[in-house]
Design an enzyme around this catalytic site. Structure first.
Site, PDB file in Angstrom:
ATOM      1  N   HIS A 189      35.335  29.897  23.604  1.00 54.66           N
ATOM      2  CA  HIS A 189      35.979  30.559  22.470  1.00 54.66           C
ATOM      3  C   HIS A 189      34.961  30.799  21.360  1.00 54.66           C
ATOM      4  O   HIS A 189      34.987  31.808  20.668  1.00 54.66           O
ATOM      5  CB  HIS A 189      37.135  29.692  21.956  1.00 54.66           C
ATOM      6  CG  HIS A 189      38.257  30.497  21.427  1.00 54.66           C
ATOM      7  ND1 HIS A 189      39.549  30.067  21.401  1.00 54.66           N
ATOM      8  CD2 HIS A 189      38.281  31.740  20.897  1.00 54.66           C
ATOM      9  CE1 HIS A 189      40.307  30.992  20.881  1.00 54.66           C
ATOM     10  NE2 HIS A 189      39.558  32.031  20.560  1.00 54.66           N
ATOM     11  N   ARG A 297      46.202  39.916  32.069  1.00 53.67           N
ATOM     12  CA  ARG A 297      46.236  38.727  32.929  1.00 53.67           C
ATOM     13  C   ARG A 297      47.518  37.960  32.583  1.00 53.67           C
ATOM     14  O   ARG A 297      47.518  37.080  31.711  1.00 53.67           O
ATOM     15  CB  ARG A 297      45.006  37.859  32.668  1.00 53.67           C
ATOM     16  CG  ARG A 297      43.700  38.473  33.186  1.00 53.67           C
ATOM     17  CD  ARG A 297      42.532  37.548  32.919  1.00 53.67           C
ATOM     18  NE  ARG A 297      41.374  37.842  33.738  1.00 53.67           N
ATOM     19  CZ  ARG A 297      40.276  38.467  33.286  1.00 53.67           C
ATOM     20  NH1 ARG A 297      40.196  38.863  32.040  1.00 53.67           N
ATOM     21  NH2 ARG A 297      39.255  38.684  34.095  1.00 53.67           N
ATOM     22  N   ARG A 333      49.078  42.717  35.628  1.00 56.12           N
ATOM     23  CA  ARG A 333      48.781  42.084  36.920  1.00 56.12           C
ATOM     24  C   ARG A 333      49.768  40.945  37.113  1.00 56.12           C
ATOM     25  O   ARG A 333      49.971  40.137  36.203  1.00 56.12           O
ATOM     26  CB  ARG A 333      47.355  41.534  36.902  1.00 56.12           C
ATOM     27  CG  ARG A 333      47.078  40.671  38.117  1.00 56.12           C
ATOM     28  CD  ARG A 333      45.656  40.253  38.188  1.00 56.12           C
ATOM     29  NE  ARG A 333      45.363  39.129  37.314  1.00 56.12           N
ATOM     30  CZ  ARG A 333      44.147  38.604  37.174  1.00 56.12           C
ATOM     31  NH1 ARG A 333      43.133  39.139  37.821  1.00 56.12           N
ATOM     32  NH2 ARG A 333      43.937  37.583  36.383  1.00 56.12           N
ATOM     33  N   GLU A 440      39.756  42.504  45.585  1.00 52.88           N
ATOM     34  CA  GLU A 440      38.985  41.327  45.187  1.00 52.88           C
ATOM     35  C   GLU A 440      38.440  40.574  46.397  1.00 52.88           C
ATOM     36  O   GLU A 440      37.683  39.629  46.249  1.00 52.88           O
ATOM     37  CB  GLU A 440      39.878  40.341  44.410  1.00 52.88           C
ATOM     38  CG  GLU A 440      40.532  40.941  43.201  1.00 52.88           C
ATOM     39  CD  GLU A 440      41.304  39.919  42.402  1.00 52.88           C
ATOM     40  OE1 GLU A 440      40.751  39.391  41.442  1.00 52.88           O
ATOM     41  OE2 GLU A 440      42.481  39.655  42.755  1.00 52.88           O
ATOM     42  N   ASN A 463      34.680  40.177  39.831  1.00 53.33           N
ATOM     43  CA  ASN A 463      34.343  38.747  39.721  1.00 53.33           C
ATOM     44  C   ASN A 463      34.651  38.052  41.048  1.00 53.33           C
ATOM     45  O   ASN A 463      33.833  37.327  41.602  1.00 53.33           O
ATOM     46  CB  ASN A 463      35.154  38.075  38.602  1.00 53.33           C
ATOM     47  CG  ASN A 463      35.022  38.800  37.277  1.00 53.33           C
ATOM     48  OD1 ASN A 463      34.048  39.506  37.061  1.00 53.33           O
ATOM     49  ND2 ASN A 463      36.005  38.652  36.408  1.00 53.33           N
ATOM     50  N   ASP A 464      35.855  38.291  41.544  1.00 57.86           N
ATOM     51  CA  ASP A 464      36.216  37.655  42.810  1.00 57.86           C
ATOM     52  C   ASP A 464      35.590  38.385  44.000  1.00 57.86           C
ATOM     53  O   ASP A 464      35.202  37.742  44.981  1.00 57.86           O
ATOM     54  CB  ASP A 464      37.747  37.600  42.956  1.00 57.86           C
ATOM     55  CG  ASP A 464      38.313  36.408  42.198  1.00 57.86           C
ATOM     56  OD1 ASP A 464      37.729  35.320  42.302  1.00 57.86           O
ATOM     57  OD2 ASP A 464      39.318  36.585  41.483  1.00 57.86           O
ATOM     58  N   ARG A 474      32.261  31.173  41.793  1.00 56.86           N
ATOM     59  CA  ARG A 474      32.087  31.683  40.426  1.00 56.86           C
ATOM     60  C   ARG A 474      32.160  30.595  39.367  1.00 56.86           C
ATOM     61  O   ARG A 474      31.855  30.812  38.216  1.00 56.86           O
ATOM     62  CB  ARG A 474      33.080  32.826  40.129  1.00 56.86           C
ATOM     63  CG  ARG A 474      34.518  32.439  40.171  1.00 56.86           C
ATOM     64  CD  ARG A 474      35.438  33.665  40.103  1.00 56.86           C
ATOM     65  NE  ARG A 474      35.782  34.039  38.743  1.00 56.86           N
ATOM     66  CZ  ARG A 474      36.790  34.845  38.430  1.00 56.86           C
ATOM     67  NH1 ARG A 474      37.531  35.395  39.392  1.00 56.86           N
ATOM     68  NH2 ARG A 474      37.057  35.138  37.185  1.00 56.86           N
TER      69      ARG A 474
END
Ligand code: PEP
Ligand code: MG
Length: 550
Positions: A189, A297, A333, A440, A463-464, A474
């Site tokens: 963060h 997400r 998603r 993915e 990413n995946d 990852r």
């Protein structure tokens, strides 16, 4: 001159005097000051004071750093009042711990829970608990958290073991030109805030002792190069000043891009959407001129809750995000949660290899499907409402981690059954609801031709896709350098994916981190990517790059 390396946050540079921020927030009373009842009273008073302080900070910082960054204080006030947190602290006090130790241990327990999560954003939230614990310990001990800055007008580069998000947001931007920390990661963060505050930083320098003895020395922080140069010579300083001037000019030019389309030099219009977690981030995306949201997400609504969010709660969240975007698209998603993301209420079994386990669509389609149906109802109702308000087709749904055609068929059957049920109930539905899936997993890319006729779009989760194609975990820092989305194998899967969906008249998006790498933009456009979805901090940089591509 001496150079210390770290992970750069942002791309700018800064020159100033290093100011070592001693870790005064660590520790606390090792032994209880009083009886458990007295320690409990000390803790409750400290929690109350911390909440008041945080609410005041929230109000104050809304005007100084803006609503988005100020929200950190609102969230921290909620954590300070959180029942689970309070219960954990009180249970430890009950076993004879000091209030300080109880606070630190309870925060560590909750932080570890978040740290074990799969999602980078949620992992980075672990720092919020450390931050709260530090604030509560300050209340308990009455310590000042930061020694005073030197009394002159030189720019300052803060150096610390780590900075908490609230310390970061509280940094005086007029005096502080950047910061470097021995600990920390680019997904934390603190790093997210540094980006949104345009503050150059280096994290993960791993050189606590070295940083502490550099107090007062002149340093140059080069975030793009990932370097802290101590006692830079005049040539370096001149180079750095020239770059800073060029950057200021570039940022000024970039902000003017906000209202311009993401269009290549050759006139190809690319959709540039934002990746968001919570509904409130949709407004930020819209303010930055995003072409809607390319990835919401939705699991963020589930994590940190005590039970799965119900249909009405989810409906309100999707509605709020869609409304904040005007008529721009909102791609939701469906739940991407797995046994490694610890949500107590799902009672998921511990898995040896959670990345290869019961995750995302696999979880939604296995066993009891009530969880999945509730989410689909909320999404379809939000889409129906938006259609009735004249924004048909605004909301789209996409399924994560699809591997085999039967999974997509199964998910679609559920979706269409939900639409039919809502229709029978007399509720609005969106006849233009668009449906897509994430690519993915290499199997999905290799079989893209079979999926394409059933999808309006694909969105590549690089990413995946990188993780599964290159066999690179990852989450594992030791193999992070091997996780190159630019690997020819990954790129060839992306090319194949785009070809397959184009052949059916659909479009191909990319919502993994690769989309935010400007050095890849031209290649990705050449491979057929039609939509890039990136975190809000990267929107203008990628728009600028697209506008220089052919
Ligand atoms: C991806 O895998 O690239 C993606 C966008 O999904 P997540 O990072 O949430 O797994
Ligand atoms: Mg993914």
């Amino acid at each position: 001159m001496m150079t210390i390396r770290g992970t750069g946050i942002g791309e700018s540079a800064a020159i100033g005097r290093l100011f070592w921020l001693a870790p005064v927030r660590e520790g606390g009373a090792a032994v209880p000051v009083g009886s458990p009842a007295e320690e409990e009273a000390r803790f409750l008073a400290a929690a109350d004071a911390a909440q008041k302080e945080l609410r005041a900070l929230y109000e104050e910082s809304r005007t100084t750093v803006g609503e988005e960054a100020a929200q950190i204080f609102a969230v921290h006030a909620m954590i300070a009042a959180d029942e689970d947190f309070t219960e954990l602290v009180l249970a430890r006090i009950g076993t004879g711990e000091s209030a300080e130790n109880a606070v630190i241990e309870a925060a560590q327990t909750l932080a570890e829970r978040f740290r074990a999560m799969d999602d980078e954003y949620l992992r980075a939230r672990a720092g919020d608990f450390t931050d709260i614990a530090a604030r509560l310990c300050d209340q308990l001990t009455g310590r000042e958290s930061v020694r005073d800055l030197p009394d002159n007008s030189d720019p300052i580069i803060i150096a610390a073991h780590d900075l908490t998000p609230s310390q970061t947001v509280g940094l005086d931007r007029k005096r502080i030109a950047g910061f470097v920390t021995a600990a920390g990661s680019p997904g934390s963060h603190t790093a997210i805030l540094a980006r949104s505050m345009n503050l150059p930083a280096l994290v993960g320098m791993g050189a606590n002792d070295v940083l502490s003895v550099l107090d007062g020395r002149q340093v140059m922080l080069d975030a793009a190069a990932g370097e802290l140069i101590v006692d830079p010579d005049s040539i370096k300083i001149a180079e750095c000043r020239a770059r800073m001037q060029a950057e200021q000019e570039a940022a000024r030019v970039r902000s003017a891009l906000r209202d311009l389309p993401a269009e290549t030099c050759s006139g190809r219009r690319i959709r540039l959407g934002a990746n968001i977690g919570l509904p409130r981030e949709a407004a930020e995306a819209a303010a930055l001129g995003a072409d809607g949201v390319g990835l919401m997400r939705s699991e963020f609504l589930y994590l940190g809750a005590k039970q799965p969010p119900g249909e009405e709660e989810q409906l309100a969240a999707y509605r709020a995000a869609a409304e904040a975007l005007g008529n721009q698209p909102l791609i939701i998603r469906t739940l991407d949660i797995g046994a490694d993301k610890q949500v107590d209420y799902l009672n998921l079994a511990k898995e040896e290899n959670p990345a290869l386990g019961l995750r995302a669509i696999r979880l939604c389609l296995c066993g009891d499907r009530a969880l999945f149906r509730t989410q689909l109802r909320a999404i379809c109702r939000a889409a129906g409402e938006r259609a009735a308000a004249g924004a048909a087709g605004q909301i789209a749904v996409m399924f994560p981690m699809i591997t085999s055609p039967h999974e997509l068929d199964d998910a679609l059957d559920e979706l269409y059954a939900v639409q039919a049920a809502l229709d029978r109930e007399g509720r609005e539905i969106d006849p233009d609801l668009s449906v897509g899936m994430m690519i993915e997993i290499p199997a999905a890319a290799l079989m893209a031709e079979q999926f394409a006729p059933k999808c309006a779009f694909f969105s590549v989760g690089s990413n995946d896709l990188t993780q599964y194609t290159l066999a690179v975990d990852r989450q594992n820092a030791a193999v992070a350098p091997l996780a190159a989305g630019a690997h020819p194998a990954v790129l060839s899967l992306i090319a194949r994916t785009a070809r397959a969906i184009h052949a059916e008249g659909g479009w191909c998006g990319l919502c993994g981190e690769l989309a935010a790498d400007p050095s890849m933009t031209q290649t990705l456009l050449d491979l057929g990517i039609d939509e890039f979805s990136v975190s809000p901090a990267h929107l203008l940089k990628i728009k600028e790059k697209i506008r220089s591509c052919t």
